[in-house]
Write an enzyme that holds these catalytic residues in place. Structure first.
Site, mmCIF file in Angstrom:
data_model
loop_
_atom_site.group_PDB
_atom_site.id
_atom_site.type_symbol
_atom_site.label_atom_id
_atom_site.label_comp_id
_atom_site.label_asym_id
_atom_site.label_seq_id
_atom_site.Cartn_x
_atom_site.Cartn_y
_atom_site.Cartn_z
ATOM 1 N N LYS A 54 1.117 -1.334 0.184
ATOM 2 C CA LYS A 54 0.134 -0.549 0.024
ATOM 3 C C LYS A 54 1.262 1.135 0.011
ATOM 4 C CE LYS A 54 -4.043 -2.240 2.340
ATOM 5 N NZ LYS A 54 -4.594 -2.441 3.685
ATOM 6 N N GLN B 79 -4.223 -1.604 9.885
ATOM 7 C CA GLN B 79 -4.253 -2.969 9.403
ATOM 8 C C GLN B 79 -5.547 -3.635 9.959
ATOM 9 O OE1 GLN B 79 -3.370 -3.253 6.113
ATOM 10 N NE2 GLN B 79 -3.637 -5.657 5.820
ATOM 11 N N ASP C 110 -10.347 3.721 4.316
ATOM 12 C CA ASP C 110 -10.721 1.989 3.684
ATOM 13 C C ASP C 110 -12.343 1.619 3.624
ATOM 14 O OD1 ASP C 110 -9.063 -0.070 4.012
ATOM 15 O OD2 ASP C 110 -8.950 -0.244 6.104
HETATM 16 N N1 GUN Z 1 -7.155 -6.671 5.840
HETATM 17 C C1 GUN Z 1 -7.057 -7.256 4.401
HETATM 18 N N2 GUN Z 1 -7.639 -6.502 3.571
HETATM 19 C C2 GUN Z 1 -7.830 -5.303 4.926
HETATM 20 C C3 GUN Z 1 -8.272 -4.339 3.789
HETATM 21 O O1 GUN Z 1 -8.639 -3.584 2.787
HETATM 22 N N3 GUN Z 1 -8.276 -3.145 4.815
HETATM 23 C C4 GUN Z 1 -7.866 -3.203 5.955
HETATM 24 N N4 GUN Z 1 -7.053 -2.542 6.578
HETATM 25 N N5 GUN Z 1 -7.193 -4.437 6.469
HETATM 26 C C5 GUN Z 1 -7.128 -5.653 6.061
#
Ligand code: GUN
Length: 287
Positions: free
Chosen positions: A53, A97, A120
């Site tokens: 990311k 996350q 998100d």
């Molecule tokens: N863990 C797995 N997928 C995601 C996501 O799209 N966002 C976040 N914050 N954590 C994740």
């Protein structure tokens, strides 16, 4: 293979190019879109995700900051850190996350993020906005799936879409987004009695379960669009989705591969949400 491939890598590249243009325009006005990523603990998969990311953001010209905290970090301290980011005018998007360590209440953590920085799309305000058809951040994975359908010029109006899976992150928001485009939507899940009965009638199937071979060729209507959100490993440790790709691609009209399908699109839509957040913060956005 008779199905046409929906190439997530190529489409994600296109989305990143669009975002890069918007980033450059904002930078000309002295604004640098900034995504703040928080990782608690050392889950190996999460570490790979957050690094990707941050790398995607930087490659597109956005600023990305990664903050890491130990697994034993107190929830109160994490909430205090999020509150500080909420009021930092240089930060436009905040992503915590998941999963979080078991002593933390993930939803309470997410609810602490200011909704205008919830890139998100997991905050209850974002979920509520999607539910009632108001503007707001959409969760990146279903948002990316919608963009994939759009890329093939697919009209969902009056089509039957079946979503397999009912998670808050994918299944439920996916169903709402398909509904917003006038599809007739069925949500199937672990307690569904006859999954194949539903999928055989579907014009679009989105598989988001996290289990191999949930969807096989005999369960698919000829010509259907099949979107595979799954991310699993086969017996040889190779990455695979929820769909039996070899079989289903003989029947479907369109199909997304794993890897190279939904995954890259999820990452790209995070960049879209972040640039939207930055534009809205500086009142130039269209949201
Ligand atoms: N863990 C797995 N997928 C995601 C996501 O799209 N966002 C976040 N914050 N954590 C994740």
């Amino acid at each position: 293979m008779t199905a046409q491939l929906i190439d997530g890598n190529a489409l994600a590249r296109q989305v990143r190019t669009e975002v890069a243009g918007r980033v450059a325009a904002l930078k000309q006005r002295g604004i640098t879109p900034h995504l703040s990523v928080i990782l608690v603990g050392d889950n190996p998969a999460s570490m790979v995700y957050v690094r990707n990311k941050v790398a995607d953001s930087e490659q597109t010209g956005l600023k990305a900051t990664l903050e890491r905290y130990p697994a034993a970090f107190a929830q109160a301290e994490l909430l205090a850190r999020i509150r500080a980011l909420n009021v930092d005018p240089d930060v436009h998007g905040i992503l915590v996350q998941l999963p979080l360590p078991p002593h933390m209440d993930a939803q309470a953590v997410i609810e602490t993020i200011a909704p205008e920085k919830d890139v998100d799309g997991f905050h209850v305000a974002s979920a509520g906005a999607l539910m009632i058809g108001r503007p707001g951040f959409r969760p990146c994975t279903p948002y990316g799936c919608m963009r994939m359908l759009d890329s093939i010029g697919y009209s969902l109006k009056a089509k039957h879409a079946v979503v397999i899976g009912r998670s808050n992150i994918v299944g439920k928001p996916m169903a709402l987004m398909l509904l917003a485009q006038n599809a007739t939507v069925t949500i199937c899940h672990s307690a569904t009695l006859d999954l194949a009965h539903h999928t055989r009638d579907a014009d679009v199937v989105v598989a988001a379960v996290g289990k191999r071979n949930v969807l096989t060729a005999d369960m698919v209507k000829p010509g259907a669009v099949v979107i595979d959100v799954g991310m699993n490993r086969d017996d040889h440790g190779k990455l695979c989705g929820d769909v039996d790709f070899a079989g289903v691609s003989q029947v479907a009209g369109w199909i997304t591969p794993v890897p190279g399908g939904v995954g890259p699109m999820t990452r790209a839509m995070l960049l879209v949400n972040t640039i939207e957040a930055a534009q809205t913060a500086h009142q130039t956005g269209s949201k």
